[in-house]
Motif scaffolding. Structure first.
Motif, mmCIF file in Angstrom:
data_model
loop_
_atom_site.group_PDB
_atom_site.id
_atom_site.type_symbol
_atom_site.label_atom_id
_atom_site.label_comp_id
_atom_site.label_asym_id
_atom_site.label_seq_id
_atom_site.Cartn_x
_atom_site.Cartn_y
_atom_site.Cartn_z
ATOM 1 N N ALA A 144 10.288 -5.401 -15.066
ATOM 2 C CA ALA A 144 10.061 -6.559 -14.203
ATOM 3 C C ALA A 144 8.759 -7.283 -14.572
ATOM 4 C CB ALA A 144 10.026 -6.129 -12.737
ATOM 5 N N THR A 145 7.739 -6.531 -15.000
ATOM 6 C CA THR A 145 6.440 -7.149 -15.306
ATOM 7 C C THR A 145 6.100 -7.139 -16.797
ATOM 8 O OG1 THR A 145 5.308 -5.040 -14.946
ATOM 9 C CG2 THR A 145 5.477 -6.556 -13.051
ATOM 10 N N LYS A 146 7.063 -6.694 -17.608
ATOM 11 C CA LYS A 146 6.809 -6.566 -19.041
ATOM 12 C C LYS A 146 6.469 -7.922 -19.672
ATOM 13 C CE LYS A 146 8.617 -4.477 -23.207
ATOM 14 N NZ LYS A 146 9.671 -3.685 -23.815
ATOM 15 N N ALA A 147 7.180 -8.968 -19.316
ATOM 16 C CA ALA A 147 6.948 -10.296 -19.895
ATOM 17 C C ALA A 147 5.570 -10.822 -19.492
ATOM 18 C CB ALA A 147 8.035 -11.263 -19.446
ATOM 19 N N ILE A 148 5.184 -10.599 -18.239
ATOM 20 C CA ILE A 148 3.857 -11.034 -17.767
ATOM 21 C C ILE A 148 2.770 -10.265 -18.514
ATOM 22 C CG2 ILE A 148 2.297 -11.082 -15.776
ATOM 23 C CD1 ILE A 148 4.775 -11.528 -14.021
ATOM 24 N N HIS A 149 2.975 -8.971 -18.657
ATOM 25 C CA HIS A 149 2.001 -8.127 -19.355
ATOM 26 C C HIS A 149 1.816 -8.610 -20.793
ATOM 27 C CE1 HIS A 149 0.284 -4.499 -21.212
ATOM 28 N NE2 HIS A 149 -0.215 -4.253 -20.007
ATOM 29 N N GLU A 150 2.928 -8.872 -21.473
ATOM 30 C CA GLU A 150 2.861 -9.338 -22.862
ATOM 31 C C GLU A 150 2.185 -10.714 -22.939
ATOM 32 O OE1 GLU A 150 6.842 -9.202 -24.365
ATOM 33 O OE2 GLU A 150 6.817 -7.028 -24.592
ATOM 34 N N GLY A 151 2.456 -11.590 -21.968
ATOM 35 C CA GLY A 151 1.841 -12.924 -21.942
ATOM 36 C C GLY A 151 0.324 -12.839 -21.756
ATOM 37 N N VAL A 152 -0.100 -11.968 -20.832
ATOM 38 C CA VAL A 152 -1.545 -11.795 -20.601
ATOM 39 C C VAL A 152 -2.198 -11.194 -21.844
ATOM 40 C CG1 VAL A 152 -3.263 -10.538 -19.235
ATOM 41 C CG2 VAL A 152 -1.321 -11.610 -18.094
ATOM 42 N N GLU A 153 -1.526 -10.231 -22.467
ATOM 43 C CA GLU A 153 -2.056 -9.596 -23.665
ATOM 44 C C GLU A 153 -2.197 -10.607 -24.804
ATOM 45 O OE1 GLU A 153 -1.272 -5.379 -25.942
ATOM 46 O OE2 GLU A 153 0.462 -6.472 -25.189
ATOM 47 N N GLY A 192 -1.655 -3.423 -15.038
ATOM 48 C CA GLY A 192 -0.216 -3.646 -15.200
ATOM 49 C C GLY A 192 0.456 -2.495 -15.922
ATOM 50 N N ASP A 193 1.805 -2.500 -15.820
ATOM 51 C CA ASP A 193 2.607 -1.452 -16.454
ATOM 52 C C ASP A 193 3.419 -2.108 -17.566
ATOM 53 O OD1 ASP A 193 3.963 0.796 -17.139
ATOM 54 O OD2 ASP A 193 5.133 0.911 -15.283
ATOM 55 N N ALA A 194 3.108 -1.755 -18.797
ATOM 56 C CA ALA A 194 3.800 -2.357 -19.932
ATOM 57 C C ALA A 194 5.246 -1.881 -20.034
ATOM 58 C CB ALA A 194 3.060 -2.039 -21.220
#
Length: 197
Positions: free
Chosen positions: A117-126, A111-113
């Motif tokens: 568009a995907t920042k929230a998903i990235h933070e959630g997975v992290e 993912g791209d932090a």
């Protein structure tokens, strides 16, 4: 009766009395000998019974000591087995969680932090990965990430070797898959690339 005949009669009576006394003493002595022989025989018999009883006591003491030692050994082994069972009861469960942790790490790497568009998903997975890692760490699970460390065949599995100017020989230069330990027991070795130097 004359004095001579009285004297002769008295002497005869004395002789008869002495013979009777001698006969009685002989009878008494032989009876006494029989009683002594029987008493000696009985003493020997009792001594044999005592020796048998003493040897039985010694054997019983030995078997009691052995039984106590065996009970103590069983108690010790049971305590060790219970401790191992307590320490490693989670092993199968943790082994099922390791692929989940691996997939979350791969998702973070792919993912791209910085992408909005995907920042929230990235933070959630992290955040989920951190929570899961700290949860398993509470139960003795430790992650092995040996980048830059010397190769250790007990904890690392070498996938290959590559020449490198950045790393010394036999140093882990890249980790393909992290390893895990549970209470000092290796669950999975780290898959690594080793430097040739």
């Amino acid at each position: 009766m004359t004095n001579d005949s009285k004297q002769a009669q008295a002497e005869n009576a004395e002789v008869i009395t002495e013979e009777m006394v001698i006969d009685q003493e002989g009878t008494d002595e032989s009876g006494l000998m029989d009683e002594l022989t029987q008493a000696n025989f009985r003493i020997e018999e009792l001594e044999q019974q005592l020796a048998t009883a003493e040897s039985t006591v010694v054997e019983q003491k030995d078997s009691v000591v052995r039984a106590a030692a065996e009970v103590e050994n069983i108690r010790r082994r049971s305590a060790v087995e219970v401790e191992k069972a307590r320490k490693f009861a989670l092993e199968k469960f943790v082994n099922e969680l390791l692929p989940v942790i691996d997939n979350m790490e791969r998702a973070l790497a792919a993912g791209d932090a910085d992408n909005e568009a995907t920042k929230a998903i990235h933070e959630g997975v992290e955040l989920t990965l951190k929570t899961l890692t700290s949860a398993v760490a509470k139960f003795g699970v430790v992650q092995i990430d040996p980048t830059g460390e010397a190769f250790n065949p007990e904890q690392h599995q070498a996938i290959g070797m590559q020449p490198s100017t950045e790393f010394a020989a036999n140093t882990v230069m890249m980790v393909m898959q992290k390893g895990f330990m549970l209470n000092e027991r290796l669950l999975r070795p780290a898959m690594v690339m080793v430097s040739q130097g």
